[in-house]
Design a protein around this motif. Structure first.
Motif, mmCIF file in Angstrom:
data_model
loop_
_atom_site.group_PDB
_atom_site.id
_atom_site.type_symbol
_atom_site.label_atom_id
_atom_site.label_comp_id
_atom_site.label_asym_id
_atom_site.label_seq_id
_atom_site.Cartn_x
_atom_site.Cartn_y
_atom_site.Cartn_z
ATOM 1 N N ARG A 1 0.860 -1.189 0.000
ATOM 2 C CA ARG A 1 0.000 0.000 0.000
ATOM 3 C C ARG A 1 0.892 1.233 0.000
ATOM 4 O O ARG A 1 2.093 1.144 0.257
ATOM 5 C CB ARG A 1 -0.900 0.034 1.237
ATOM 6 N N TYR B 1 0.275 8.027 2.524
ATOM 7 C CA TYR B 1 0.340 9.450 2.187
ATOM 8 C C TYR B 1 0.554 10.270 3.460
ATOM 9 O O TYR B 1 -0.234 10.170 4.404
ATOM 10 C CB TYR B 1 -0.967 9.907 1.540
ATOM 11 N N ARG C 1 -2.488 8.544 5.792
ATOM 12 C CA ARG C 1 -3.589 8.035 4.960
ATOM 13 C C ARG C 1 -3.109 6.914 4.042
ATOM 14 O O ARG C 1 -2.189 7.097 3.253
ATOM 15 C CB ARG C 1 -4.167 9.183 4.125
ATOM 16 N N GLU D 1 -3.515 4.308 0.913
ATOM 17 C CA GLU D 1 -4.155 4.226 -0.406
ATOM 18 C C GLU D 1 -3.630 3.000 -1.139
ATOM 19 O O GLU D 1 -2.489 2.582 -0.929
ATOM 20 C CB GLU D 1 -3.855 5.473 -1.244
ATOM 21 N N TRP E 1 -4.225 2.116 -8.030
ATOM 22 C CA TRP E 1 -5.401 1.997 -8.883
ATOM 23 C C TRP E 1 -5.200 0.997 -10.013
ATOM 24 O O TRP E 1 -6.160 0.519 -10.598
ATOM 25 C CB TRP E 1 -5.763 3.348 -9.476
#
Length: 101
Positions: free
Chosen positions: A70, A73, A77, A79, A82
């Motif tokens: 992963r 950030y 965080r 994210e 994609w």
């Protein structure tokens, strides 16, 4: 985005992890965290490019067919990628991205 380059002389795949400007949003720093670095949030900071993208290149052993990872950030965080090769439930807060080599 993931870009893979398999080495002919060793069982290694050079994987370029790239976060486009639109995905990076206003992040000032992004770390690449996963199986390959023991989920150490400090081990693999990504390089910020002038165009607003972030990138990191790792040499991954092809003996292990897939790695979960992963992006973190600004240290707060999480994210996913994609365009990952797949996703796996992580049992904490959703899913992890998968890169297959």
């Amino acid at each position: 985005m993931l870009k893979k380059q398999y080495l002919k002389t060793r069982p290694i795949c050079k994987v370029t992890f790239r976060i486009h400007k639109t995905a990076a949003q206003s992040a000032s720093g992004i770390a690449l965290v996963g199986d390959f670095n023991g989920w150490d949030t400090q081990a693999t900071p990504m390089t910020a490019l002038k165009n607003g993208e972030f990138t990191a290149v790792l040499e991954l052993d092809t003996g292990m067919s897939e790695y979960q990872f992963r992006y973190l950030y600004d240290g707060s965080r999480w994210e996913n990628d994609w365009e990952a090769d797949g996703y796996a439930v992580n049992g904490v807060d959703g899913e992890n991205s998968i890169v297959r080599v």
